[in-house]
Scaffold this active site. Structure first.
Site, PDB file in Angstrom:
ATOM      1  N   ASP A  29       4.161 -35.696  57.142  1.00 36.56           N
ATOM      2  CA  ASP A  29       4.921 -36.515  58.094  1.00 36.56           C
ATOM      3  C   ASP A  29       4.945 -35.843  59.470  1.00 36.56           C
ATOM      4  OD1 ASP A  29       6.676 -34.487  57.477  1.00 36.56           O
ATOM      5  OD2 ASP A  29       8.397 -35.780  57.099  1.00 36.56           O
ATOM      6  N   SER A  30       4.337 -34.665  59.566  1.00 35.86           N
ATOM      7  CA  SER A  30       4.089 -34.056  60.883  1.00 35.86           C
ATOM      8  C   SER A  30       3.264 -35.014  61.750  1.00 35.86           C
ATOM      9  CB  SER A  30       3.377 -32.710  60.725  1.00 35.86           C
ATOM     10  OG  SER A  30       2.239 -32.832  59.895  1.00 35.86           O
ATOM     11  N   ASP A  42       3.096 -37.016  52.086  1.00 32.02           N
ATOM     12  CA  ASP A  42       4.510 -36.673  52.329  1.00 32.02           C
ATOM     13  C   ASP A  42       5.369 -37.927  52.279  1.00 32.02           C
ATOM     14  OD1 ASP A  42       5.715 -34.255  52.821  1.00 32.02           O
ATOM     15  OD2 ASP A  42       5.139 -34.173  54.934  1.00 32.02           O
ATOM     16  N   LYS A  64       4.810 -35.345  48.262  1.00 32.65           N
ATOM     17  CA  LYS A  64       5.611 -34.149  48.585  1.00 32.65           C
ATOM     18  C   LYS A  64       6.974 -34.595  49.092  1.00 32.65           C
ATOM     19  CE  LYS A  64       4.830 -31.381  52.347  1.00 32.65           C
ATOM     20  NZ  LYS A  64       6.104 -31.477  53.077  1.00 32.65           N
ATOM     21  N   GLU A 117      10.823 -32.872  50.578  1.00 34.29           N
ATOM     22  CA  GLU A 117      11.534 -31.684  51.032  1.00 34.29           C
ATOM     23  C   GLU A 117      12.854 -31.566  50.278  1.00 34.29           C
ATOM     24  OE1 GLU A 117      12.047 -31.602  55.288  1.00 34.29           O
ATOM     25  OE2 GLU A 117       9.919 -31.980  55.651  1.00 34.29           O
ATOM     26  N   GLU A 173       7.983 -22.905  53.818  1.00 38.01           N
ATOM     27  CA  GLU A 173       7.728 -22.930  55.262  1.00 38.01           C
ATOM     28  C   GLU A 173       8.619 -21.935  56.011  1.00 38.01           C
ATOM     29  OE1 GLU A 173       7.431 -26.770  57.113  1.00 38.01           O
ATOM     30  OE2 GLU A 173       7.407 -25.895  59.130  1.00 38.01           O
TER      31      GLU A 173
HETATM   32  O1  KIV Z   1       4.362 -32.602  57.418  1.00 37.40           O
HETATM   33  C1  KIV Z   1       3.635 -31.609  57.254  1.00 37.40           C
HETATM   34  O2  KIV Z   1       2.557 -31.482  57.834  1.00 37.40           O
HETATM   35  C2  KIV Z   1       4.109 -30.579  56.360  1.00 37.40           C
HETATM   36  C3  KIV Z   1       3.426 -29.258  56.441  1.00 37.40           C
HETATM   37  C4  KIV Z   1       3.907 -28.553  57.641  1.00 37.40           C
HETATM   38  C5  KIV Z   1       3.577 -28.473  55.198  1.00 37.40           C
HETATM   39  O3  KIV Z   1       5.036 -30.767  55.636  1.00 37.40           O
END
Ligand code: KIV
Length: 273
Positions: free
Chosen positions: A50-51, A89, A119, A121, A188
């Site tokens: 989600d970056s 994510d 993924k 968090e 992280e």
């Molecule tokens: O969103 C993302 O790119 C991430 C990485 C920084 C692990 O969660």
């Protein structure tokens, strides 16, 4: 290439889980088809992080990323790969409410993108959800330490685990997510000792991003690593290339040649020798 190349298909979730203590797992982020095509042969898994909200949409945080965006980008990355495992994510607000909400949205991500896993968090508070998803056939990667979706609670993107209380909490988070059945956990921006202690304490593969070489693998945001996103560069990023400069130079050459009419040249024109 340092990746687990499968003779007849993609790297699988069990392949990654089996790398505990072995050859380091290699991962990068990807949000688009062309980037996935380039990165695919070199990594074990691609993370559709989600970056993307910050890196390619110019948002201030990851909070504006929607399930629809994650699905559209996830599907394009799956289409651009035939080797790497693809993990997507789950955006903020699409899984925290309840295990049922998480399952409903994660199932959409899996079925509409073709990715192998998702993924999320969080630590102890998300353990029940991780167990719920895993028991229903959805492979889960955890994410502890610095959690960008919780930036409003933590007050900024700061490295974690410097004090004993904070370090103990992150260790408890990692153990809870591991016990709940996650196949891997991103760690992280935590101090090296804590990343090492967690990696030694749990049977689950740890993937570091600012987590030191003690982790079982590494992930970086690709645009950070190749010099295509210079708004902010965390300490843990190494620039392996300066692709942004190259693109800028190419655009400047193009502009100059359009202006002096040296482009298009005869070989770029139809019906001309
Ligand atoms: O969103 C993302 O790119 C991430 C990485 C920084 C692990 O969660």
């Amino acid at each position: 290439m340092s990746t687990a190349k499968k003779a007849n298909g993609r790297v699988t979730i069990p392949d990654i889980a089996a790398r505990k203590g072995g050859e380091p797992v290699v991962s990068l982020t990807a949000y688009t088809y062309p980037m996935a095509r380039i990165l695919d042969p070199h990594v074990d898994f691609l993370l559709v992080g989600d970056s993307m909200g910050v890196v390619i949409y110019g948002m201030e945080t990851t909070h504006g990323v929607t399930l629809e965006m994650a699905i559209a980008h996830g599907a394009s990355v799956v289409r651009g790969t035939d080797h790497a495992c693809v993990i997507v994510d789950m955006p903020f607000g699409t899984y925290q409410e309840s295990p049922e909400q998480a399952f409903r949205n994660a199932a959409r991500v899996i079925t509409e993108t073709g990715c192998a896993g998702i993924k999320i968090e969080g630590g102890e508070e998300m353990a029940e959800t991780v167990r719920f998803l895993v028991d229903r056939g959805i492979p889960v990667m955890g994410h502890v330490g610095l959690k960008p979706q919780s930036v409003n609670m933590s007050g900024g993107y700061r490295s974690q685990g410097h004090d004993e209380v904070g370090a103990k909490k992150i260790m408890a988070d990692a153990k809870a997510i591991s016990d709940a059945g996650a196949f891997a956990i991103v760690i992280e921006a935590v101090i090296e000792k804590l990343a090492r202690d967690i990696t030694e304490a749990i049977p689950t593969v740890t993937i570091g991003i600012g987590g030191s070489p003690a982790c079982d693998g590494q992930v970086l945001v690709t645009e950070d690593a190749i010099g295509m996103f210079a708004d902010f560069t965390p300490k843990f990023v190494k620039r392996f290339a300066e692709v942004g400069d190259q693109i800028g130079n190419a655009a400047a050459d193009y502009a100059a040649q359009v202006k002096d009419r040296s482009f298009p040249a005869p070989e770029h024109c139809y019906g001309k020798k």
